[in-house]
Motif scaffolding. Structure first.
Motif, PDB file in Angstrom:
ATOM      1  N   ARG A  97       0.545  -1.044  -0.027  1.00 16.09           N
ATOM      2  CA  ARG A  97       0.088  -0.008   0.060  1.00 16.09           C
ATOM      3  C   ARG A  97       0.990   1.127  -0.164  1.00 16.09           C
ATOM      4  N   LEU A  98       0.212   2.253  -0.489  1.00 18.81           N
ATOM      5  CA  LEU A  98       0.778   3.695  -0.484  1.00 18.81           C
ATOM      6  C   LEU A  98       0.697   4.458   0.971  1.00 18.81           C
ATOM      7  N   VAL A  99       1.762   5.056   1.438  1.00 13.13           N
ATOM      8  CA  VAL A  99       1.451   5.865   2.550  1.00 13.13           C
ATOM      9  C   VAL A  99       1.908   7.263   2.319  1.00 13.13           C
ATOM     10  N   ALA A 100       1.024   8.122   2.728  1.00 15.30           N
ATOM     11  CA  ALA A 100       1.374   9.456   2.622  1.00 15.30           C
ATOM     12  C   ALA A 100       0.867  10.062   3.660  1.00 15.30           C
ATOM     13  N   ARG A 101       1.087  11.636   3.745  1.00 18.71           N
ATOM     14  CA  ARG A 101       0.769  12.326   4.886  1.00 18.71           C
ATOM     15  C   ARG A 101      -0.897  12.716   4.724  1.00 18.71           C
ATOM     16  N   ARG A 102      -1.604  12.648   5.789  1.00 19.79           N
ATOM     17  CA  ARG A 102      -3.032  12.923   5.670  1.00 19.79           C
ATOM     18  C   ARG A 102      -3.540  13.965   4.495  1.00 19.79           C
ATOM     19  N   ASP A 103      -2.606  15.104   5.054  1.00 17.69           N
ATOM     20  CA  ASP A 103      -3.266  16.520   4.343  1.00 17.69           C
ATOM     21  C   ASP A 103      -2.778  16.610   2.969  1.00 17.69           C
ATOM     22  N   ALA A 104      -1.959  15.420   2.327  1.00 15.86           N
ATOM     23  CA  ALA A 104      -1.311  15.512   1.087  1.00 15.86           C
ATOM     24  C   ALA A 104      -2.302  15.556  -0.208  1.00 15.86           C
ATOM     25  N   LEU A 110      -3.328  12.976  -2.201  1.00 16.40           N
ATOM     26  CA  LEU A 110      -2.710  12.546  -3.144  1.00 16.40           C
ATOM     27  C   LEU A 110      -3.716  11.582  -3.940  1.00 16.40           C
ATOM     28  N   ARG A 111      -3.908  11.737  -5.135  1.00 12.79           N
ATOM     29  CA  ARG A 111      -4.728  10.674  -5.928  1.00 12.79           C
ATOM     30  C   ARG A 111      -3.874   9.500  -6.089  1.00 12.79           C
ATOM     31  N   PRO A 112      -4.239   8.304  -5.705  1.00 10.68           N
ATOM     32  CA  PRO A 112      -3.210   7.318  -5.755  1.00 10.68           C
ATOM     33  C   PRO A 112      -3.404   6.736  -7.200  1.00 10.68           C
ATOM     34  N   ARG A 119      10.956  14.419   2.324  1.00 12.39           N
ATOM     35  CA  ARG A 119      11.755  14.546   1.167  1.00 12.39           C
ATOM     36  C   ARG A 119      11.164  13.659  -0.139  1.00 12.39           C
ATOM     37  N   ILE A 120      10.052  12.926   0.439  1.00 16.16           N
ATOM     38  CA  ILE A 120       9.044  12.196  -0.575  1.00 16.16           C
ATOM     39  C   ILE A 120       7.758  12.292  -0.416  1.00 16.16           C
ATOM     40  N   ASP A 121       6.988  12.307  -1.233  1.00 19.47           N
ATOM     41  CA  ASP A 121       5.536  12.398  -0.918  1.00 19.47           C
ATOM     42  C   ASP A 121       4.806  11.288  -0.574  1.00 19.47           C
ATOM     43  N   ALA A 122       5.279   9.975  -0.811  1.00 19.61           N
ATOM     44  CA  ALA A 122       4.625   8.940  -0.545  1.00 19.61           C
ATOM     45  C   ALA A 122       5.686   7.729  -0.550  1.00 19.61           C
ATOM     46  N   ALA A 123       5.323   6.793   0.548  1.00 13.27           N
ATOM     47  CA  ALA A 123       6.158   5.334   0.586  1.00 13.27           C
ATOM     48  C   ALA A 123       5.484   4.504   0.009  1.00 13.27           C
ATOM     49  N   PHE A 124       5.910   3.501  -0.778  1.00 12.75           N
ATOM     50  CA  PHE A 124       5.022   2.408  -1.230  1.00 12.75           C
ATOM     51  C   PHE A 124       5.902   0.949  -0.655  1.00 12.75           C
ATOM     52  N   ALA A 125       4.959   0.306   0.312  1.00 12.10           N
ATOM     53  CA  ALA A 125       5.702  -0.781   0.755  1.00 12.10           C
ATOM     54  C   ALA A 125       4.414  -1.893   1.291  1.00 12.10           C
ATOM     55  N   ASP A 126       4.837  -2.683   1.984  1.00 10.37           N
ATOM     56  CA  ASP A 126       4.185  -3.731   2.550  1.00 10.37           C
ATOM     57  C   ASP A 126       3.270  -3.300   3.448  1.00 10.37           C
ATOM     58  N   SER A 127       1.911  -3.435   3.548  1.00  5.33           N
ATOM     59  CA  SER A 127       0.846  -2.865   4.273  1.00  5.33           C
ATOM     60  C   SER A 127       1.026  -2.955   5.758  1.00  5.33           C
ATOM     61  N   VAL A 128       1.384  -4.110   6.286  1.00  8.88           N
ATOM     62  CA  VAL A 128       1.955  -4.731   7.599  1.00  8.88           C
ATOM     63  C   VAL A 128       3.157  -3.784   8.063  1.00  8.88           C
ATOM     64  N   ALA A 129       4.156  -4.012   7.351  1.00 10.31           N
ATOM     65  CA  ALA A 129       5.409  -3.390   7.711  1.00 10.31           C
ATOM     66  C   ALA A 129       5.234  -1.806   7.792  1.00 10.31           C
ATOM     67  N   ALA A 181       0.077  11.445  11.668  1.00  8.59           N
ATOM     68  CA  ALA A 181      -0.153  12.484  10.777  1.00  8.59           C
ATOM     69  C   ALA A 181      -0.105  11.764   9.155  1.00  8.59           C
ATOM     70  N   TYR A 182      -0.080  10.426   9.093  1.00  5.85           N
ATOM     71  CA  TYR A 182       0.224   9.838   8.025  1.00  5.85           C
ATOM     72  C   TYR A 182      -0.901   8.859   7.842  1.00  5.85           C
ATOM     73  N   ALA A 183      -1.311   8.500   6.543  1.00  9.69           N
ATOM     74  CA  ALA A 183      -2.280   7.231   6.572  1.00  9.69           C
ATOM     75  C   ALA A 183      -1.987   6.531   5.164  1.00  9.69           C
ATOM     76  N   PHE A 184      -2.757   5.337   5.042  1.00 10.66           N
ATOM     77  CA  PHE A 184      -2.689   4.743   3.787  1.00 10.66           C
ATOM     78  C   PHE A 184      -3.619   5.441   2.830  1.00 10.66           C
ATOM     79  N   VAL A 185      -3.133   5.620   1.633  1.00 17.76           N
ATOM     80  CA  VAL A 185      -3.961   5.947   0.850  1.00 17.76           C
ATOM     81  C   VAL A 185      -4.149   4.743  -0.729  1.00 17.76           C
ATOM     82  N   GLY A 186      -5.205   4.865  -1.006  1.00 20.73           N
ATOM     83  CA  GLY A 186      -5.500   4.147  -2.268  1.00 20.73           C
ATOM     84  C   GLY A 186      -5.786   2.476  -2.032  1.00 20.73           C
ATOM     85  N   PRO A 187      -5.730   1.658  -2.814  1.00 27.69           N
ATOM     86  CA  PRO A 187      -6.208   0.208  -2.759  1.00 27.69           C
ATOM     87  C   PRO A 187      -5.058  -0.340  -2.183  1.00 27.69           C
TER      88      PRO A 187
END
Lengths: 509, 233
Positions: free
Chosen positions: A126-133, A135-137, A185-195, A208-214
């Motif tokens: 899953r993608l992780v980004a700032r809540r207020d960012a 982002l359209r995933p 420095r980056i807008d989003a992280a893309f990694a394993d959801s549990v990690a 302040a961050y949350a999962f975005v997208g599917p």
């Protein structure tokens, strides 16, 4: 690489058959006999909650527990070898480890280089980004944005192909991805959801961050879950591991570990308060000191090797034999021309392939292992031998020629004139650059952490990842190195005062 | 397949080389410009001018460049006020952190090198200049600095090569320099020999060019001072 890729594999396939012909024993016994002893398992140590290093330096996490349970199930001795994620498959194929239990997704691309067991877990990316960012995933929504991934992971592959118009930023460790996400420095992280969930979102500051997208689960990229990688053709180990996975799933061990992992998850929440009470370094002081000891012994052994090589090199460079001069010149030129880091990576990964090929030619199944410490001493000693050769040569040249000529005229042998006359004067000239060389050597030990030595630097990195306080730990490392420097300078200062006795110096007015 | 992997990675290596060169030039320029005045300060008998320079070179030379790089790159981000400052977009870029770390490092070493050469000048030259009635500034400009810079040439050649090799650390903070290209190739194709030897060969070539340039410079500026020494054999 052709040698490593096919010949070694051929030999490994051949070995069980050969043994069968010779002994005529039954196959199950054979399978056991073909298992390495101990089985060396590559684990990562920077991918919580699957694997991480605690304040006591102990490896822990889901991968680690699974590895131990599988070893117990197979009734074999195991050693866990900590390794950076992007070096995992190279290390496996270089025969430094026998299996990889590091949340490695089973993919077709990796299947070309290694064999996989059945999966031992599966979670979506899953993608992780700032809540207020906001982002359209989607690939369009992420165009021009910076997405952080772990280098050579499936997430790297997927992001590179799918988010083609985004800038993909690659890191050695997942911890570093999250440090940079927090740093903006980056807008989003893309990694394993549990990690991501346990390693970042539930950590202090993660709210302040949350999962975005599917959920991203395309089997073409993310394969069929995480499996254990073994060398191609190592069917004995693969089959034994598959049987063990099935067994621990059937007998309840797997469920017990999984529940422990949920407990561990809660424990992570409680840990910052507990850690804050454990002194200024959050309980990592002991771990850092152990790392400092490794670093220091590495530096001293390298210096010893370098001094020997340098004396040989300098006398060769100043000798009358054109051959010796040419060899010494080739040595100092070649070695001083390549960065320490590149040489070290070459010795560690490439050297092992070479040793194995050589052992094969001599009739052994595989060569002795090059461990990071030995690779470090050899590489650093070899490199700084070349730098010290130049230092010694320069110092020799700064002793007036008349000194040596006078000594020879007195009937001294060349060796005696070196020992009594030229050597001591040369040492005085060599001392300042020698100190420089030694300090550079000492500090170059920091890069051995890149090939997985658990030295000062590596331990600081792990502590920084676990506590999210990188400045504190890298400053502590800086302080320790500064301490080494101070001691070295004191020693050199004392020596230089002794050697400078009777030398006149200009006084600036 | 091996050759194919390298051919596929060629653009990666080319852009890596360009990154490495830009890092090297920027670090050397900034480091060198700062080192000259610092070296002079370092040799003045005034303690309050000398001490800060000394402390600076001491701390920088006493800690690994990797630690300095990590302190700038990861460490700064630990502090909220740094992240909230207007300079953060600059401070947070990997380029800034890498060049800053390399330049600071090069500056500290070059300063000490020059200062060492200044102190090691034959006392006769300085006494002679003083006897001619030169001021301290004249003495520095006419006698000390030109001679010190000549004597520094071999050591500075080493330093430039060291910084070139130091730039390989940029690969650790996400910059795709030459070493980054090699690590990416190794991770992608699992070919340690091909990947790293290709990078090593390019570094070798770069170093060879630098060393040749410095050797020519030594012949031009240093050989006259060493006429006696060359004949030792």
């Amino acid at each position: 690489m052709i040698i490593r890729g096919s010949r070694l594999v051929g030999w490994r396939r051949l070995l069980p058959c050969l043994l069968a012909c010779l002994s005529g024993t039954a196959m199950p016994v054979l399978a056991r006999a073909a298992l390495p002893d101990p089985v060396r398992i590559g684990v990562e140590g920077a991918y919580p909650p699957f694997s991480e290093v605690g304040p006591d330096g102990e490896l822990k996490g889901f991968d680690i527990d699974i590895a131990r349970a599988l070893c117990a199930q197979m009734r074999v001795r195991c050693v866990l070898v900590q390794q950076n994620f992007d070096g995992m498959i190279p290390a496996l194929n270089a025969n430094k480890i026998d299996a990889v239990i590091a949340s490695l997704s089973i993919t077709e691309e990796r299947r070309k280089s290694v064999d996989f067991t059945d999966k031992y877990y599966k979670t979506p990316g899953r993608l992780v980004a700032r809540r207020d960012a906001a982002l359209r995933p989607t690939p369009d929504g992420l165009a021009g944005r910076r997405i952080g991934v772990q280098r050579a992971s499936t997430y790297d592959r997927y992001a590179t192909d799918t988010f083609a118009r985004s800038e993909i930023v690659r890191y050695a460790k997942l911890d570093d991805v999250f440090l940079d996400l927090a740093a903006g420095r980056i807008d989003a992280a893309f990694a394993d959801s549990v990690a991501s969930y346990v390693g970042f979102l539930r950590q202090p500051g993660g709210d302040a961050y949350a999962f975005v997208g599917p959920d991203f689960i395309e089997p073409r990229y993310f394969g069929n879950g995480a499996g254990i990688a073994v060398r191609k053709g190592d069917t004995a180990l693969r089959d034994a591991l598959n049987a063990a996975i099935a067994a621990i799933r059937a007998n309840g061990t797997y469920a017990a570990i999984q529940s422990r992992y949920v407990d561990f998850d809660l424990y992570v929440d409680a840990s910052p308060a507990a850690a804050a009470s454990a002194g200024p370094l959050h309980g990592y002081a002991r771990s850092l000191l152990q790392g400092a000891w490794v670093t220091l012994s590495l530096a001293l052994l390298s210096l010893l090797l370098a001094l020997v090589l340098a004396l040989l090199g300098a006398s060769a460079k100043l000798s009358r034999s054109a051959w010796l001069r040419a060899i010494a010149q080739a040595y100092t030129t070649a070695v001083r021309s390549v960065p320490d880091l590149v040489l070290m990576l070459l010795v560690f990964f490439g050297g092992q392939a070479l040793v194995n090929a050589l052992a094969l030619r001599l009739g052994y199944a595989r060569g002795p292992d090059i461990d990071p410490f030995v690779a470090g001493v050899l590489t650093i000693g070899f490199i700084y031998g070349a730098y010290l050769t130049e230092t010694f040569r320069g110092a020799f040249l700064s002793v007036p020629a008349g000194q040596r000529e006078a000594a020879l005229a007195f009937g001294m042998s060349p060796w005696l004139s070196f020992r009594r006359i030229v050597g001591p004067q040369m040492l005085r000239h060599a001392l300042p650059p020698l100190l420089n060389n030694w300090l550079v050597l000492l500090k170059s030990t920091a890069i051995v952490s890149v090939i997985g030595l658990t030295d000062l630097m590596q331990r600081a990195g792990l502590a920084a990842g676990a506590t999210h306080q990188p400045f504190l730990f890298y400053a502590a490392v800086g302080g320790l190195y500064l301490g080494f420097t101070a001691c070295s300078e004191a020693a050199f200062g004392w020596l230089s005062r002794r050697l400078d006795v009777g030398t006149r110096r200009a006084v600036y007015r | 397949m091996n050759a194919q992997a390298l051919i596929d990675s060629l653009p990666l290596y080319a852009s890596g080389l360009w990154t490495t060169l830009r890092l090297l030039l920027a670090s050397l320029l900034i480091g060198g410009c700062l080192a000259l005045p610092l070296a002079v300060l370092r040799c003045l008998p005034t303690p309050w001018l000398q001490a800060p320079v000394r402390a600076f070179t001491y701390v920088i030379r006493g800690t690994p460049m990797l630690v300095q790089l990590f302190l700038l790159y990861y460490g700064l981000a630990q502090f909220e006020f740094v992240r909230d400052s207007v300079l953060w977009p600059v401070l947070s870029s990997a380029w800034f952190c890498a060049i800053a770390a390399f330049a600071i490092n090069s500056c500290a070493y070059t300063t000490e090198m020059l200062a060492g050469a200044i102190r090691a000048l034959p006392f006769g030259e300085i006494e002679a200049a003083q006897a001619f009635g030169m001021s301290r500034a004249q003495l520095m400009r006419r006698i000390v600095l030109p001679a010190a810079m000549r004597h520094c040439l071999p050591a500075y050649g080493n330093e430039v090569v060291m910084i070139l090799h130091g730039t390989s650390l940029a690969s650790v903070v996400t910059l795709m320099d030459l070493t980054g290209a090699a690590r990416e190739t190794n991770a992608r194709y699992y070919l340690p020999f091909e990947a790293f030897i290709a990078a090593a060969a390019i570094y070798f070539l770069l170093t060879f060019i630098l060393v040749s340039a410095f050797r020519a410079a030594e012949r031009r500026w240093l050989a006259p001072l060493r006429r006696d020494a060359v004949n030792i054999g």
